[in-house]
Enzyme design. Sequence first.
Site, short mmCIF file in Angstrom:
data_model
loop_
_atom_site.label_atom_id
_atom_site.label_comp_id
_atom_site.label_asym_id
_atom_site.label_seq_id
_atom_site.Cartn_x
_atom_site.Cartn_y
_atom_site.Cartn_z
N ALA A 1 -3.88 14.99 4.95
CA ALA A 1 -3.63 13.73 5.67
C ALA A 1 -2.66 12.87 4.88
CB ALA A 1 -4.94 12.99 5.85
N HIS B 1 2.83 14.66 0.59
CA HIS B 1 2.10 15.86 0.16
C HIS B 1 3.11 16.98 0.09
CE1 HIS B 1 -2.06 14.39 0.52
NE2 HIS B 1 -1.58 13.65 1.51
N ASN C 1 -5.67 6.63 -6.04
CA ASN C 1 -6.34 7.91 -5.77
C ASN C 1 -5.57 9.09 -6.36
OD1 ASN C 1 -4.28 7.60 -3.81
ND2 ASN C 1 -5.39 8.78 -2.28
N LYS D 1 -10.01 -0.99 -5.15
CA LYS D 1 -9.87 -0.22 -3.91
C LYS D 1 -11.14 0.56 -3.62
CE LYS D 1 -7.93 1.70 -0.34
NZ LYS D 1 -6.86 2.66 -0.22
N LEU E 1 -4.73 9.43 7.78
CA LEU E 1 -6.01 8.75 7.97
C LEU E 1 -5.86 7.29 7.61
CD1 LEU E 1 -8.35 11.52 6.59
CD2 LEU E 1 -8.18 10.76 8.97
N ASP F 1 1.59 2.81 3.37
CA ASP F 1 0.71 3.97 3.19
C ASP F 1 1.54 5.25 3.13
OD1 ASP F 1 -1.64 5.30 2.72
OD2 ASP F 1 -2.22 5.42 4.83
N HIS G 1 1.46 5.37 -1.92
CA HIS G 1 1.00 6.43 -2.82
C HIS G 1 2.22 6.98 -3.54
CE1 HIS G 1 -3.03 6.42 -1.07
NE2 HIS G 1 -2.38 6.08 0.04
N LEU G 2 2.37 6.61 -4.80
CA LEU G 2 3.53 7.10 -5.57
C LEU G 2 3.23 8.44 -6.21
CD1 LEU G 2 4.62 3.79 -7.38
CD2 LEU G 2 5.72 4.87 -5.41
N ARG G 3 1.91 8.81 -6.21
CA ARG G 3 1.47 10.03 -6.93
C ARG G 3 1.80 9.90 -8.41
NH1 ARG G 3 -1.53 10.52 -2.50
NH2 ARG G 3 -0.54 11.65 -0.78
N HIS H 1 -10.54 1.02 2.42
CA HIS H 1 -10.26 2.06 3.42
C HIS H 1 -11.42 1.98 4.40
CE1 HIS H 1 -8.57 6.05 4.72
NE2 HIS H 1 -9.69 5.97 5.40
N HIS I 1 0.87 -1.19 0.00
CA HIS I 1 0.00 0.00 0.00
C HIS I 1 0.90 1.23 0.00
CE1 HIS I 1 -3.84 2.15 1.55
NE2 HIS I 1 -2.95 3.10 1.27
N HIS J 1 -4.41 -0.45 6.10
CA HIS J 1 -3.84 0.38 7.17
C HIS J 1 -4.67 0.37 8.45
CE1 HIS J 1 -6.65 3.02 5.20
NE2 HIS J 1 -5.82 3.41 4.26
#
Length: 351
Positions: free
Chosen positions: A263, A251, A41, A98, A218, A247, A15-17, A135, A13, A173
């Site tokens: 978050a 940002h 996302n 997801k 979150l 996770d 987030h590579l963006r 989630h 899990h 998570h």
Amino acid sequence: MQTLNIIRPDDWHIHLRDHTTLKLTVPLAERTFARVLAMPNLTPPLTTVPNILSYRQRILAVTQDEHFSPYFSVYFTNDLNEATLREAKQCPWILGVKLYPQGATTHSDWGIDDIHKQFAHLSVMEELALPLLIHGEVTTSTIDIFDREARFIDTVLQPLQHRFPKLPIVLEHITTAEAVDWVQSMPAHIAATITAHHLAFNRNHLLAGGIRPDYYCLPILKRHHHQQKLQQAVMTKNQSQFFLGTDSAPHVQDKKYSACGCAGCFTSPIALPLLAELFAAHQALPLLEAFTSINGARFYQLPINTQRLRLTQSPWVVPKAYTTDDLTFIPLLAGQTLSWQCQPIEGQPNE
Ligand code: NCD
Ligand code: ZN
């Protein structure tokens, strides 16, 4: 100096963006992880197989390790269709779908507003044995933010699992004792990811003595006894339903440190050192490998990595910031000293 040589870990899990940010997140992830499950996302979200395949190409364009493999999940929107589910099942790089309850977290506006309207899709996923990654938080404004995961398990997840008993589920998570208990009460096709930061920290780190936005993510960090329950789950033998999903959620600095900060904890560069430190402090280092490198691969029916990673008890200072082009991201524990570090060990790639 203590050292530990483990099977190269996977991050189930992350987030590579996208775009420019990949130049930072991908090389950082592949320093440690052989495989990652990149979350969908993005803006706009990854809702179709062709979109996922072009995202995969953007990632591969910046990898420096030819053996690094990114995997994906389809974003479950109200417009999902059955053909996409069947196409996803055929795609070797897609491991699941997801589900974000609408409004639960960063970029979840396209999420599901009412799970009852999605029963036809869930039934197809059950038939295909296509995992549902969740989630797990309710979004009702009147429910306290610290209770949202536990409430989700009682009111949404338990009835859903009862209705689709063969559907593989990953509760992502997890942060509470209730989540640990629920997963442990379930058969092997129900599992959970746990982050390094939910194992290492609790809500005091976020709120006591000043608000620390770095620790804001979150589901939010919970009480100490929940942290202890998570630790117990991963530091006990044969708890194969629990595996690492960092996770890591970077940002940009301005958005993270503002009056309404985003978050997400950026943990990719510190996740393994932090885990090694924690497991060592609990005399549980021999149990680290199952959590980081075996249980997740077994759940997703993928081979165990053949490459290895060396963890060394040797202090290093976490960089104060990471930048790419004109974007700056602050990692969790920026400027602090961690007592373990890791280096890849050259070896044979997976088949
Ligand atoms: C994640 C993000 O920033 O994309 N944020 C977070 O706090 N974990 C989204 C998510 O996984 O909830
Ligand atoms: Zn996430």
